[in-house]
Design a protein around this motif. Sequence first.
Motif, PDB file in Angstrom:
ATOM      1  N   PRO A   1     121.721  10.342  -4.124  1.00  0.00           N
ATOM      2  CA  PRO A   1     121.223   9.122  -4.765  1.00  0.00           C
ATOM      3  C   PRO A   1     121.536   7.876  -3.943  1.00  0.00           C
ATOM      4  O   PRO A   1     120.740   6.935  -3.907  1.00  0.00           O
ATOM      5  N   GLU A   2     122.650   7.887  -3.246  1.00  0.00           N
ATOM      6  CA  GLU A   2     123.027   6.749  -2.400  1.00  0.00           C
ATOM      7  C   GLU A   2     122.002   6.522  -1.291  1.00  0.00           C
ATOM      8  O   GLU A   2     121.721   5.386  -0.912  1.00  0.00           O
ATOM      9  N   LEU A   3     121.451   7.616  -0.770  1.00  0.00           N
ATOM     10  CA  LEU A   3     120.444   7.496   0.280  1.00  0.00           C
ATOM     11  C   LEU A   3     119.141   6.927  -0.288  1.00  0.00           C
ATOM     12  O   LEU A   3     118.513   6.066   0.324  1.00  0.00           O
ATOM     13  N   LEU A   4     118.755   7.376  -1.461  1.00  0.00           N
ATOM     14  CA  LEU A   4     117.552   6.825  -2.095  1.00  0.00           C
ATOM     15  C   LEU A   4     117.725   5.344  -2.388  1.00  0.00           C
ATOM     16  O   LEU A   4     116.809   4.542  -2.167  1.00  0.00           O
ATOM     17  N   ILE A   5     118.894   4.960  -2.850  1.00  0.00           N
ATOM     18  CA  ILE A   5     119.169   3.547  -3.127  1.00  0.00           C
ATOM     19  C   ILE A   5     119.141   2.744  -1.829  1.00  0.00           C
ATOM     20  O   ILE A   5     118.597   1.637  -1.787  1.00  0.00           O
ATOM     21  N   ALA A   6     119.702   3.298  -0.766  1.00  0.00           N
ATOM     22  CA  ALA A   6     119.700   2.596   0.527  1.00  0.00           C
ATOM     23  C   ALA A   6     118.273   2.390   1.034  1.00  0.00           C
ATOM     24  O   ALA A   6     117.950   1.333   1.586  1.00  0.00           O
ATOM     25  N   ILE A   7     117.419   3.382   0.840  1.00  0.00           N
ATOM     26  CA  ILE A   7     116.018   3.230   1.248  1.00  0.00           C
ATOM     27  C   ILE A   7     115.342   2.171   0.390  1.00  0.00           C
ATOM     28  O   ILE A   7     114.648   1.288   0.914  1.00  0.00           O
ATOM     29  N   ALA A   8     115.555   2.212  -0.909  1.00  0.00           N
ATOM     30  CA  ALA A   8     114.955   1.204  -1.802  1.00  0.00           C
ATOM     31  C   ALA A   8     115.454  -0.194  -1.456  1.00  0.00           C
ATOM     32  O   ALA A   8     114.684  -1.158  -1.463  1.00  0.00           O
ATOM     33  N   ARG A   9     116.715  -0.297  -1.121  1.00  0.00           N
ATOM     34  CA  ARG A   9     117.268  -1.604  -0.734  1.00  0.00           C
ATOM     35  C   ARG A   9     116.627  -2.076   0.581  1.00  0.00           C
ATOM     36  O   ARG A   9     116.277  -3.239   0.738  1.00  0.00           O
ATOM     37  N   THR A  10     116.449  -1.169   1.518  1.00  0.00           N
ATOM     38  CA  THR A  10     115.829  -1.506   2.798  1.00  0.00           C
ATOM     39  C   THR A  10     114.366  -1.893   2.605  1.00  0.00           C
ATOM     40  O   THR A  10     113.895  -2.862   3.207  1.00  0.00           O
ATOM     41  N   GLU A  11     113.676  -1.146   1.779  1.00  0.00           N
ATOM     42  CA  GLU A  11     112.245  -1.376   1.571  1.00  0.00           C
ATOM     43  C   GLU A  11     111.947  -2.641   0.782  1.00  0.00           C
ATOM     44  O   GLU A  11     111.042  -3.390   1.133  1.00  0.00           O
ATOM     45  N   THR A  12     112.686  -2.860  -0.330  1.00  0.00           N
ATOM     46  CA  THR A  12     112.298  -3.917  -1.272  1.00  0.00           C
ATOM     47  C   THR A  12     113.460  -4.754  -1.796  1.00  0.00           C
ATOM     48  O   THR A  12     113.245  -5.615  -2.650  1.00  0.00           O
ATOM     49  N   ASN A  13     114.659  -4.472  -1.324  1.00  0.00           N
ATOM     50  CA  ASN A  13     115.856  -5.086  -1.903  1.00  0.00           C
ATOM     51  C   ASN A  13     115.897  -4.840  -3.416  1.00  0.00           C
ATOM     52  O   ASN A  13     116.266  -5.713  -4.191  1.00  0.00           O
ATOM     53  N   LEU A  14     115.439  -3.651  -3.796  1.00  0.00           N
ATOM     54  CA  LEU A  14     115.447  -3.142  -5.174  1.00  0.00           C
ATOM     55  C   LEU A  14     114.482  -3.872  -6.106  1.00  0.00           C
ATOM     56  O   LEU A  14     114.650  -3.869  -7.317  1.00  0.00           O
ATOM     57  N   HIS A  15     113.441  -4.459  -5.561  1.00  0.00           N
ATOM     58  CA  HIS A  15     112.416  -5.119  -6.377  1.00  0.00           C
ATOM     59  C   HIS A  15     111.416  -4.060  -6.841  1.00  0.00           C
ATOM     60  O   HIS A  15     110.686  -3.492  -6.026  1.00  0.00           O
TER      61      HIS A  15
ATOM     62  N   ASN B   1     103.341  -4.311  -0.514  1.00  0.00           N
ATOM     63  CA  ASN B   1     103.188  -4.780   0.855  1.00  0.00           C
ATOM     64  C   ASN B   1     101.790  -4.401   1.305  1.00  0.00           C
ATOM     65  O   ASN B   1     101.435  -3.223   1.296  1.00  0.00           O
ATOM     66  N   VAL B   2     101.006  -5.398   1.681  1.00  0.00           N
ATOM     67  CA  VAL B   2      99.635  -5.154   2.134  1.00  0.00           C
ATOM     68  C   VAL B   2      99.556  -5.511   3.611  1.00  0.00           C
ATOM     69  O   VAL B   2      99.689  -6.667   3.990  1.00  0.00           O
ATOM     70  N   GLN B   3      99.420  -4.479   4.410  1.00  0.00           N
ATOM     71  CA  GLN B   3      99.292  -4.626   5.862  1.00  0.00           C
ATOM     72  C   GLN B   3     100.336  -5.579   6.433  1.00  0.00           C
ATOM     73  O   GLN B   3     100.030  -6.468   7.218  1.00  0.00           O
ATOM     74  N   GLY B   4     101.577  -5.389   6.024  1.00  0.00           N
ATOM     75  CA  GLY B   4     102.687  -6.160   6.581  1.00  0.00           C
ATOM     76  C   GLY B   4     103.057  -7.422   5.823  1.00  0.00           C
ATOM     77  O   GLY B   4     104.061  -8.050   6.124  1.00  0.00           O
ATOM     78  N   LYS B   5     102.267  -7.798   4.838  1.00  0.00           N
ATOM     79  CA  LYS B   5     102.587  -8.989   4.050  1.00  0.00           C
ATOM     80  C   LYS B   5     103.175  -8.563   2.709  1.00  0.00           C
ATOM     81  O   LYS B   5     102.528  -7.858   1.937  1.00  0.00           O
ATOM     82  N   GLY B   6     104.412  -9.004   2.463  1.00  0.00           N
ATOM     83  CA  GLY B   6     105.108  -8.623   1.248  1.00  0.00           C
ATOM     84  C   GLY B   6     104.795  -9.518   0.068  1.00  0.00           C
ATOM     85  O   GLY B   6     104.691 -10.734   0.203  1.00  0.00           O
ATOM     86  N   TYR B   7     104.642  -8.896  -1.088  1.00  0.00           N
ATOM     87  CA  TYR B   7     104.448  -9.595  -2.358  1.00  0.00           C
ATOM     88  C   TYR B   7     105.515  -9.098  -3.329  1.00  0.00           C
ATOM     89  O   TYR B   7     105.833  -7.906  -3.341  1.00  0.00           O
ATOM     90  N   PHE B   8     106.024  -9.999  -4.142  1.00  0.00           N
ATOM     91  CA  PHE B   8     107.052  -9.655  -5.106  1.00  0.00           C
ATOM     92  C   PHE B   8     106.641 -10.141  -6.496  1.00  0.00           C
ATOM     93  O   PHE B   8     107.183 -11.118  -7.014  1.00  0.00           O
TER      94      PHE B   8
END
Length: 137
Positions: free
Chosen positions: A11-25, A30-37
């Motif tokens: 689970p720690e690895l999944l959380i680390a990926i989510a944190r890397t990808e979206t900071n847990l948002h 993300n559309v072609q490199g542009k992030g939306y939150f």
Amino acid sequence: MFASKHYNVAPELLIAIARTETNLHIWAVNVQGKGYFPKNKEEALKIAKKAYNERKSFDIGIMQINVWWLKKYNISLETAIEPKNNIIIGAFILKNEILRHGFNWKAIASYHTPVHRNPMRGKYYASRVIKNLRGKK
């Protein structure tokens, strides 16, 4: 965490990926490199549907699942945007990359971008995940 146990991924690895990808948002898109939150699921789906209809590459949800995976496995945007489902899909993708490459940086890198396409980008991504896994910024 169901996804972690079901796919035998820490689970720690999944959380680390989510944190890397979206900071847990949970509603990130993300559309072609542009992030939306977006603030809610409806806003996130509106952005994703527009990108889908325009045939753009995009990623959705806390784990940033790419539309390529959704098409490959016939998963609807409405299903994939749900946080629990998004994590399950992310765990499934990661588990398949671990089976393909072994439990190493290549598997983590390939979660984001197929390592054969851009190994340097993959190493950078994997290093960011590992930093998040270790709790470093």
